[in-house]
Scaffold this motif. Structure first.
Motif, short mmCIF file in Angstrom:
data_model
loop_
_atom_site.label_atom_id
_atom_site.label_comp_id
_atom_site.label_asym_id
_atom_site.label_seq_id
_atom_site.Cartn_x
_atom_site.Cartn_y
_atom_site.Cartn_z
N THR A 150 -74.03 -19.02 40.63
CA THR A 150 -74.24 -20.58 39.93
C THR A 150 -73.70 -20.17 38.64
O THR A 150 -73.69 -21.59 38.11
N ARG A 151 -73.48 -19.25 38.09
CA ARG A 151 -72.74 -19.46 36.84
C ARG A 151 -71.48 -20.08 36.70
O ARG A 151 -71.07 -20.74 35.72
N ASP A 152 -71.06 -20.12 37.89
CA ASP A 152 -69.54 -20.94 38.07
C ASP A 152 -69.84 -22.35 38.46
O ASP A 152 -68.98 -22.89 38.88
N GLY A 153 -71.21 -22.60 38.76
CA GLY A 153 -71.60 -24.03 39.14
C GLY A 153 -72.12 -23.87 40.65
O GLY A 153 -71.82 -23.23 41.30
N GLU A 154 -73.10 -24.84 40.89
CA GLU A 154 -73.67 -24.80 42.14
C GLU A 154 -72.78 -25.39 43.24
O GLU A 154 -73.10 -24.77 44.41
N ARG A 155 -71.87 -25.96 42.91
CA ARG A 155 -71.03 -26.64 44.00
C ARG A 155 -70.30 -25.48 44.69
O ARG A 155 -70.25 -25.57 45.78
N TRP A 191 -79.20 -25.95 49.08
CA TRP A 191 -78.23 -26.90 48.33
C TRP A 191 -77.93 -28.07 49.38
O TRP A 191 -77.50 -27.86 50.57
N PHE A 222 -77.73 -32.50 45.02
CA PHE A 222 -76.37 -33.08 44.08
C PHE A 222 -76.68 -34.54 43.77
O PHE A 222 -77.01 -35.39 44.68
N HIS A 228 -71.18 -31.41 40.12
CA HIS A 228 -71.89 -29.84 39.77
C HIS A 228 -73.20 -30.09 39.73
O HIS A 228 -74.03 -29.01 39.69
N ASN A 229 -73.83 -31.06 39.30
CA ASN A 229 -75.18 -31.10 38.85
C ASN A 229 -76.26 -31.50 39.89
O ASN A 229 -76.00 -32.40 40.71
N THR A 230 -77.49 -30.90 39.93
CA THR A 230 -78.46 -31.30 40.79
C THR A 230 -79.48 -31.45 40.27
O THR A 230 -79.74 -31.19 39.18
#
Length: 278
Positions: A150-155, A191, A222, A228-230
């Motif tokens: 997730t450091r690279d985004g949760e997507r 997710w 999401f 990318h935000n949840t």
């Protein structure tokens, strides 16, 4: 709001944003399935064998008359792409994957001996167990040489889990759940993208409860298409839509139990798409 399938007199809040996806009846289905008290009766975390685990379960439920009639499974997933992801805190994943490989390739399950003849592409078993580890800094998923964080985004994690094929599994992070007092905050991450027109995720676990201080899955929804935000979602918001609490007695006695519960989720999800508001 919609009526909860487990209790028609109660209602479940519509997840915000579910009104924005399409109504395709053939989305790819990703089934996240617990092991203990869901597809097998034992617990490697607590060291319980089959007899002890079943005895413990029976002390936690009230039940009356049971029918011995077994309903044959229908053609539930005909025409639908699906994948199954086992999610467990225990160490029994390699053993389960090995057993599932025998079921699929050798017809070793006494109730489903014809599976090898079907040659279903979607039933190929990935024998390499993965891991999901959680910290305050984020979540890391790894399997063999694959690693997503997730450091690279949760997507990225959502896309990875949405792209899995066949049957496989991941060991989730029990210590993180314990550190978070066995609440939703430390649960197995899931997710959900209500804007995704192609994929629906459903998580089945006996410890899913509509009490966020005592539940086992941590849903993250999401906020916008492709974003990318949840936001954190409560269990009640997604119950019988993306989250299912296993009824072990019914799962044992009724071969079509899981099919029925997944159909409830599919129908409720579609109903939310039609009736929901962003």
């Amino acid at each position: 709001q919609i009526a909860s399938a487990s209790n028609p007199r109660t209602s479940t809040s519509i997840p915000r944003g579910l009104g924005c996806a399409d109504h395709s009846p053939r989305k790819k289905l990703i089934l996240h399935m617990d092991l203990n008290n869901t597809i097998l009766v034992s617990d490697t975390v607590t060291g319980q064998g089959t007899v002890a685990a079943l005895d413990y379960f029976l002390t936690t439920v009230t039940w009356g008359k049971m029918s011995k009639h077994v309903t044959p499974p229908g053609k539930a997933w005909e025409g639908r792409e699906f994948a199954i992801v086992f999610r467990t805190f225990g160490t029994d994943l390699p053993r389960v994957l090995k057993a599932m490989s025998r079921v699929v390739n050798e017809g070793a399950h006494p109730l489903f001996p014809d599976l090898p003849e079907l040659k279903v592409r979607q039933l190929r078993v990935d024998m390499t167990p993965g891991k999901i580890r959680c910290t305050k800094r984020g979540v890391v998923l790894s399997r063999a040489e694959e690693r997503v964080s997730t450091r690279d985004g949760e997507r990225g994690l959502y896309q990875y889990l949405s792209s899995v094929q066949g049957l496989g599994g991941f060991q989730d992070h029990f210590d993180w759940w314990a550190t978070n007092t066995f609440s939703i905050r430390g649960g197995k991450p899931l997710w959900i993208d209500p804007f995704d027109q192609n994929v629906q995720h459903v998580f089945i676990d006996d410890n899913i409860r509509q009490n966020d201080e005592d539940t086992i899955v941590c849903p993250k929804v999401f906020l916008e298409p492709g974003g990318h935000n949840t936001r954190a979602a409560g269990t009640a918001e997604l119950y019988d839509i993306s989250l299912v609490q296993t009824d072990l007695l019914r799962a044992i006695s009724d071969r079509s139990y899981f099919t029925q519960r997944v159909h409830i989720c599919l129908e409720n999800y579609e109903r939310n798409l039609w009736n929901g508001t962003a």
